[in-house]
Design a protein around this motif. Structure first.
Motif, PDB file in Angstrom:
ATOM      1  N   GLY A  69       1.132  -1.154  -0.338  1.00  0.00           N
ATOM      2  CA  GLY A  69       0.195   0.358   0.270  1.00  0.00           C
ATOM      3  C   GLY A  69       0.889   1.154  -0.033  1.00  0.00           C
ATOM      4  O   GLY A  69       1.837   1.502   0.188  1.00  0.00           O
ATOM      5  N   ARG A  70       0.626   1.874  -0.294  1.00  0.00           N
ATOM      6  CA  ARG A  70       0.146   3.678  -0.032  1.00  0.00           C
ATOM      7  C   ARG A  70       0.343   4.535   0.999  1.00  0.00           C
ATOM      8  O   ARG A  70      -0.690   4.289   0.999  1.00  0.00           O
ATOM      9  N   LEU A  71       1.661   5.414   1.545  1.00  0.00           N
ATOM     10  CA  LEU A  71       1.138   5.917   2.397  1.00  0.00           C
ATOM     11  C   LEU A  71      -0.098   6.958   2.496  1.00  0.00           C
ATOM     12  O   LEU A  71      -1.125   6.885   3.511  1.00  0.00           O
ATOM     13  N   SER A  74      -4.784   4.190   1.277  1.00  0.00           N
ATOM     14  CA  SER A  74      -6.272   3.377   1.906  1.00  0.00           C
ATOM     15  C   SER A  74      -4.662   2.272   2.986  1.00  0.00           C
ATOM     16  O   SER A  74      -4.280   2.083   1.843  1.00  0.00           O
ATOM     17  N   VAL A  75      -5.064   1.733   4.106  1.00  0.00           N
ATOM     18  CA  VAL A  75      -4.827   0.591   4.468  1.00  0.00           C
ATOM     19  C   VAL A  75      -5.111  -0.791   3.626  1.00  0.00           C
ATOM     20  O   VAL A  75      -6.200  -1.255   4.150  1.00  0.00           O
ATOM     21  N   PRO A  76      -4.335  -1.336   2.812  1.00  0.00           N
ATOM     22  CA  PRO A  76      -4.882  -2.652   2.540  1.00  0.00           C
ATOM     23  C   PRO A  76      -5.289  -3.766   3.890  1.00  0.00           C
ATOM     24  O   PRO A  76      -4.392  -3.644   4.856  1.00  0.00           O
ATOM     25  N   GLN A  77      -5.757  -5.161   3.421  1.00  0.00           N
ATOM     26  CA  GLN A  77      -5.801  -6.458   4.568  1.00  0.00           C
ATOM     27  C   GLN A  77      -4.744  -6.280   4.434  1.00  0.00           C
ATOM     28  O   GLN A  77      -4.294  -6.972   3.057  1.00  0.00           O
ATOM     29  N   SER A  85       5.795   5.152  -0.614  1.00  0.00           N
ATOM     30  CA  SER A  85       5.220   6.245  -0.342  1.00  0.00           C
ATOM     31  C   SER A  85       5.938   6.923  -1.323  1.00  0.00           C
ATOM     32  O   SER A  85       7.407   6.790  -1.460  1.00  0.00           O
ATOM     33  N   SER A  86       4.763   7.702  -1.477  1.00  0.00           N
ATOM     34  CA  SER A  86       6.350   9.288  -2.705  1.00  0.00           C
ATOM     35  C   SER A  86       6.971   9.960  -1.952  1.00  0.00           C
ATOM     36  O   SER A  86       8.203  11.040  -3.172  1.00  0.00           O
ATOM     37  N   ILE A 101       1.911  13.727   6.052  1.00  0.00           N
ATOM     38  CA  ILE A 101       2.670  13.021   6.093  1.00  0.00           C
ATOM     39  C   ILE A 101       2.307  12.223   7.809  1.00  0.00           C
ATOM     40  O   ILE A 101       2.182  10.808   7.682  1.00  0.00           O
ATOM     41  N   TYR A 102       2.755  12.634   8.262  1.00  0.00           N
ATOM     42  CA  TYR A 102       2.325  12.986  10.048  1.00  0.00           C
ATOM     43  C   TYR A 102       0.972  12.526  10.181  1.00  0.00           C
ATOM     44  O   TYR A 102       0.955  10.562  10.551  1.00  0.00           O
TER      45      TYR A 102
END
Length: 305
Positions: A69-71, A74-77, A85-86, A101-102
């Motif tokens: 996943g990307r920051l 959404s938070v994947p299962q 993250s980019s 970011i925080y």
């Protein structure tokens, strides 16, 4: 989920985790601290990246999921999640309360905390690759990794096991090499599990025509983990299509089980290549023998999901 009977792994892992604190190089401060690295129930989490459904249908057993996943999203299962993250590593390392970011890191931490159960989390996987030089230096990565770990802990996400995900070559190469694992290790205080993405390329992609058993590929990983008194994991592992693949998987299982006290998780890469340079590699399992071999690992009493 089928019931499981606890093997001697729990006791074995506990004994090794405590004893290692007194006998291995780069140990934690005390046996009590060393014991905190153990996985719940003395189990090894097992599953796959990519197509878990086919494996599950073919083997008739539950398959753990390693997702990416990307920051910013959404938070994947998944029992294991790789977080990218980019933002550059230095930017992440300097993230302050109130910044995007925080806030996203807090969102990830609280989301995973609320799910309960142990989750293996890998920040910025395979940072040593040349394709990630635009993200910063090894020092930047280590600072960012420490910042991510700290924020998760501040949110009380104690169910997260922070996992360093490097390539297997990072552990096999010389310490003088830029990509050597030691150069990218954020420190015992921030890493719970040391992981390597391990592949038997044979003649495809990065391969040089050598058929290599998993035991040979990851022995240096195990040595590194023991030196730091850390459990190890295979966030990704795979073998390109070949008539010997089923036996390779059987041999891999036997090696993992013989060293079960040190393993936290293993995930077969049942997914097409993600790099054009490796486009000729076929990682997906396809034959009954291959599914049977990997299914044997998934159904073993020492593995969970």
């Amino acid at each position: 989920m089928p019931s499981r009977v606890l093997s001697s792994a729990k006791a074995k892992r506990a004994v090794i985790g405590v004893a290692a604190a007194a006998s291995l190089v780069g140990t934690l401060a005390s046996p009590a601290q060393a014991a905190t690295t153990l996985m719940p129930g003395g189990k090894i989490y097992a599953g796959a990246v990519g197509d878990t459904t086919t494996i599950q249908n073919a083997t008739g057993t539950t398959v753990g999921v390693h997702s990416y996943g990307r920051l910013e999203g959404s938070v994947p299962q998944g029992r294991m999640i790789s977080l990218d993250s980019s933002a550059t590593w230095r930017t992440v390392a300097n993230a302050q309360p109130g910044s995007a970011i925080y806030n996203n890191l807090v969102r990830w931490a609280t989301t995973i905390k609320a799910r309960g159960g142990t989750i293996l989390l890998a920040y910025s996987h395979e940072p040593e690759l040349s394709s990630k030089t635009n993200m910063g230096t090894a020092a930047d990565f280590k600072a960012a990794y420490a910042r991510v770990t700290t924020i998760f802990r501040q949110q009380g996400a104690t169910n997260v096991k922070h996992t360093l995900q490097l390539t297997d070559w990072a552990f096999r190469t010389s310490p003088s090499d830029r990509v050597y694992a030691g150069n990218w290790y954020p420190g015992d205080a921030y890493v719970d599990i040391v992981g390597a993405d391990a592949y038997n390329w044979y003649t495809c992609g990065e391969g040089r025509g050598n058929w290599v058993e998993l035991s040979t590929i990851i022995a240096p990983l195990l040595t590194f983990g023991k030196a730091h008194n850390k459990l190890v994991a295979l966030p990704e592992f795979g073998v390109t299509k070949d008539s010997r693949r089923a036996q390779w998987l059987t041999n891999a299982k036997n090696y993992i089980v013989s060293n079960e006290a040190w393993f936290a998780g293993v995930y077969y890469f049942n997914h097409p290549p993600t790099n054009l340079k490796n486009a000729d590699c076929v990682w997906n399992l396809s034959t009954w023998a291959e599914y049977s071999a990997y299914g044997s690992l998934l159904k073993d009493v020492n593995f969970a999901y």
